[in-house]
Write a protein that holds these residues in place. Structure first.
Motif, PDB file in Angstrom:
ATOM      1  N   SER A  55       0.830  -1.320  -0.094  1.00 38.47           N
ATOM      2  CA  SER A  55      -0.028  -0.058  -0.096  1.00 38.47           C
ATOM      3  C   SER A  55       0.773   1.145  -0.075  1.00 38.47           C
ATOM      4  O   SER A  55       0.269   2.468  -0.121  1.00 38.47           O
ATOM      5  CB  SER A  55      -0.896  -0.037   1.044  1.00 38.47           C
ATOM      6  N   ASN A 104       0.884   7.326   0.367  1.00 37.70           N
ATOM      7  CA  ASN A 104       0.165   6.601   1.166  1.00 37.70           C
ATOM      8  C   ASN A 104       0.713   6.225   2.655  1.00 37.70           C
ATOM      9  O   ASN A 104       0.638   5.275   3.156  1.00 37.70           O
ATOM     10  CB  ASN A 104      -0.450   5.345   0.604  1.00 37.70           C
ATOM     11  N   ASP A 129       0.989   2.782   6.722  1.00 30.51           N
ATOM     12  CA  ASP A 129      -0.226   3.437   6.184  1.00 30.51           C
ATOM     13  C   ASP A 129      -1.209   3.636   7.267  1.00 30.51           C
ATOM     14  O   ASP A 129      -2.280   4.124   6.821  1.00 30.51           O
ATOM     15  CB  ASP A 129      -0.677   2.510   5.056  1.00 30.51           C
TER      16      ASP A 129
END
Length: 312
Positions: A55, A104, A129
């Motif tokens: 991510s 992110n 994240d």
């Protein structure tokens, strides 16, 4: 300009130790993704990741302009980490929040890595994240790891650097040619006219100051060039290496720039420089000892013709 990223490739244990640093960091904050970075004057390179969070949009060998890097905002002067346990809650700088949001990152910890002379190396970063607890004790432990890592960098650095001037040394030049035997370029072999008189008249301490100033001026010159670096062979002998081809007129222009730069002194003592230049191509067998001998012969001709000049 030679960058420290290229120099790192010569550090025998760098990969192993960098992995150890990241592993230790993960033991302290196991929920975080860690990465090591290094700086140039204008860029940051992601050297190694501890683990990849899909991510988070950060990858090894990623290059970021320091002007667009949150790490570039770390307080290196006071050796203070930059910490955001929750970027959306803790960060009051809109640009920083945007930069982290773009990759992110919700929590961020950046710890500065500096050499003992104060020169910036890069950072050790912990990111997530999600919002994270970054307690002071863990940060202190990470700073201690970074300090030990900086000692290692210092030891490796002086394997390849001259300790007086901090230019590269003969060992670096030799290793460079061993690894890049099929390239083309030019060697400028120079020594200082009048340096012995400085030592004899003012003492070796003043002589050392002159050598350091010469090194500083040579660094300025090579930093203005593409693919160039400076070496101190020993005494008052220096080599500038250029990894590119150019016309003889261009090499002459650079040589005259060096001579002019090293001939201006607002002091009681005065030195200048003579230079021998040798060029080589990819088609030639480029043995360093042969090139140095040819450049030294050209330097001898330059000195014999009246000094403060160059010969090709």
């Amino acid at each position: 300009m030679r960058t420290q990223f290229e120099e790192l490739k010569m550090y025998e244990s760098f990969d192993e130790l960098a992995n150890d640093v990241l592993d230790l960091a993960n033991e302290i904050l196991p929920e975080q993704m860690f990465y090591l970075t290094a700086f140039t004057d204008s860029q940051q390179v992601i050297l190694k990741l501890s683990n990849q969070k899909s991510s988070i949009q950060i990858t090894e060998n990623m290059v970021v302009d320091l002007s667009n890097s949150v790490c570039g905002r770390i307080d290196f002067e006071n050796n203070q980490p930059l910490r955001y346990e929750d970027v959306k809650r803790d960060c009051d700088v809109e640009e920083v929040e945007r930069l982290l949001d773009d990759v992110n990152i919700r929590s961020y910890l950046g710890i500065p890595i500096s050499l003992t002379n104060g020169e910036k190396f890069g950072t050790l970063c912990a990111v997530n994240d999600e919002a994270s607890l970054l307690d002071p004790r863990s940060i202190t432990l990470l700073q201690r790891i970074v300090k030990l890592f900086s000692y290692y960098l210092e030891l490796e650095r002086f394997v390849w650097r001259d300790m007086l001037t901090e230019l590269y040394n003969r060992r670096y030049l030799t290793k460079y040619f061993e690894d890049r035997s099929n390239e083309h370029g030019a060697l400028f072999f120079l020594d200082l006219d009048g340096f012995k008189n400085v030592n004899d008249t003012y003492g070796h301490d003043v002589g050392d100051v002159v050598l350091q100033e010469v090194a500083c001026r040579l660094e300025t010159i090579v930093n203005e060039q593409k693919e160039a670096f400076a070496v101190r062979l020993g005494g008052d002998e220096f080599v500038l290496h250029f990894s590119r081809s150019a016309s003889l007129d261009e090499w002459g222009r650079i040589a005259n720039q060096i001579i002019e730069t090293l001939s201006t002194w607002e002091t009681a003592y005065h030195v200048s420089a003579s230079i021998g230049i040798v060029t080589y191509t990819r088609d030639e067998q480029t043995r360093l000892d042969t090139l140095l001998k040819q450049a030294d012969d050209a330097l001898y001709r330059a000195k014999s013709s009246g000094k403060r000049t160059f010969k090709l």
